[in-house]
Design a protein around this motif. Sequence first.
Motif, PDB file in Angstrom:
ATOM      1  N   GLN A  93       0.821  -1.209   0.000  1.00 50.33           N
ATOM      2  CA  GLN A  93       0.000   0.000   0.000  1.00 50.33           C
ATOM      3  C   GLN A  93       0.858   1.262   0.000  1.00 50.33           C
ATOM      4  OE1 GLN A  93      -2.585  -0.838   3.350  1.00 50.33           O
ATOM      5  NE2 GLN A  93      -4.244  -1.428   1.971  1.00 50.33           N
ATOM      6  N   SER A  94       2.072   1.177   0.517  1.00 50.55           N
ATOM      7  CA  SER A  94       2.964   2.340   0.446  1.00 50.55           C
ATOM      8  C   SER A  94       3.435   2.574  -0.983  1.00 50.55           C
ATOM      9  CB  SER A  94       4.175   2.154   1.376  1.00 50.55           C
ATOM     10  OG  SER A  94       5.116   1.240   0.838  1.00 50.55           O
ATOM     11  N   ILE A  95       3.476   1.518  -1.788  1.00 49.71           N
ATOM     12  CA  ILE A  95       3.845   1.632  -3.202  1.00 49.71           C
ATOM     13  C   ILE A  95       2.638   2.108  -4.022  1.00 49.71           C
ATOM     14  CG2 ILE A  95       4.701   0.368  -5.233  1.00 49.71           C
ATOM     15  CD1 ILE A  95       6.750   0.534  -2.956  1.00 49.71           C
ATOM     16  N   HIS A  96       1.449   1.643  -3.635  1.00 53.79           N
ATOM     17  CA  HIS A  96       0.203   1.986  -4.340  1.00 53.79           C
ATOM     18  C   HIS A  96      -0.813   2.577  -3.362  1.00 53.79           C
ATOM     19  CE1 HIS A  96       0.823   0.388  -8.377  1.00 53.79           C
ATOM     20  NE2 HIS A  96       1.576  -0.515  -7.810  1.00 53.79           N
ATOM     21  N   PRO A  97      -0.545   3.760  -2.804  1.00 55.62           N
ATOM     22  CA  PRO A  97      -1.476   4.332  -1.820  1.00 55.62           C
ATOM     23  C   PRO A  97      -2.826   4.715  -2.420  1.00 55.62           C
ATOM     24  CG  PRO A  97       0.200   5.945  -2.408  1.00 55.62           C
ATOM     25  CD  PRO A  97       0.595   4.651  -3.069  1.00 55.62           C
ATOM     26  N   GLU A  98      -2.880   4.843  -3.739  1.00 50.48           N
ATOM     27  CA  GLU A  98      -4.115   5.266  -4.398  1.00 50.48           C
ATOM     28  C   GLU A  98      -4.972   4.086  -4.855  1.00 50.48           C
ATOM     29  OE1 GLU A  98      -1.478   3.881  -7.445  1.00 50.48           O
ATOM     30  OE2 GLU A  98      -1.110   5.062  -5.683  1.00 50.48           O
ATOM     31  N   ALA A  99      -4.606   2.870  -4.452  1.00 52.21           N
ATOM     32  CA  ALA A  99      -5.338   1.670  -4.901  1.00 52.21           C
ATOM     33  C   ALA A  99      -6.832   1.806  -4.628  1.00 52.21           C
ATOM     34  CB  ALA A  99      -4.793   0.426  -4.224  1.00 52.21           C
ATOM     35  N   GLU A 100      -7.621   1.424  -5.613  1.00 57.23           N
ATOM     36  CA  GLU A 100      -9.074   1.557  -5.468  1.00 57.23           C
ATOM     37  C   GLU A 100      -9.688   0.431  -4.639  1.00 57.23           C
ATOM     38  OE1 GLU A 100      -9.899  -0.197  -9.961  1.00 57.23           O
ATOM     39  OE2 GLU A 100      -9.923   1.945  -9.584  1.00 57.23           O
ATOM     40  N   THR A 101      -9.026  -0.713  -4.573  1.00 52.71           N
ATOM     41  CA  THR A 101      -9.534  -1.821  -3.769  1.00 52.71           C
ATOM     42  C   THR A 101      -8.387  -2.769  -3.446  1.00 52.71           C
ATOM     43  OG1 THR A 101     -11.327  -3.444  -3.580  1.00 52.71           O
ATOM     44  CG2 THR A 101     -10.201  -3.340  -5.684  1.00 52.71           C
ATOM     45  N   THR A 102      -8.600  -3.618  -2.437  1.00 50.40           N
ATOM     46  CA  THR A 102      -7.584  -4.565  -1.998  1.00 50.40           C
ATOM     47  C   THR A 102      -8.211  -5.944  -1.842  1.00 50.40           C
ATOM     48  OG1 THR A 102      -6.407  -2.817  -0.819  1.00 50.40           O
ATOM     49  CG2 THR A 102      -5.904  -5.072  -0.168  1.00 50.40           C
TER      50      THR A 102
END
Length: 168
Positions: A93-102
């Motif tokens: 999540q630090s690499i992709h903080p803008e992720a729309e879902t997990t």
Amino acid sequence: MPEVIFPGPEGRLEGRFNPGPRPRAPVALILHSHPQAGGTMNNKIVQLLYQTFVRRGFATLRFNFRGVGKSQGLFDNGIGELSDAASALDWVQSIHPEAETTWVAGVSFGAWIGMQLLMRRPEIKGFISIAPPANMYDFSFLAPCPSSGIIIQGEGDEVVTPSAVQKL
């Protein structure tokens, strides 16, 4: 699929990471089977899950729990491994903080850890649990389960009984 090393609670954790192909790409974390039964991130099912999520456009991480491969630390009966999974999710999540879902996906022991992580992390919106060891571990913490997903169980599984998974 670049090799990555990231900090875990007991030292470095080893993983393989494929970044998302676009901004706001969803994130997937994949957890392997029991470390003391030979489980690693290189398990065939773990690799297939990884490849499937990558093909579907996810930023995807699979990693070795503590004490497996190049990951530091010692097996901790699920307690430390849950912390490892949380650290892995924090890292991706630090690499992709803008992720729309997990999403979280796990195989056997990894399914048990993944479902515990799902209950602690509200950003996890989907799951895949393959052969969750419902006849070996308590899954009562799932009531009610806050996310949608799929549980997969093989009819010929010699470790996890189909009836226990059906009850789960």
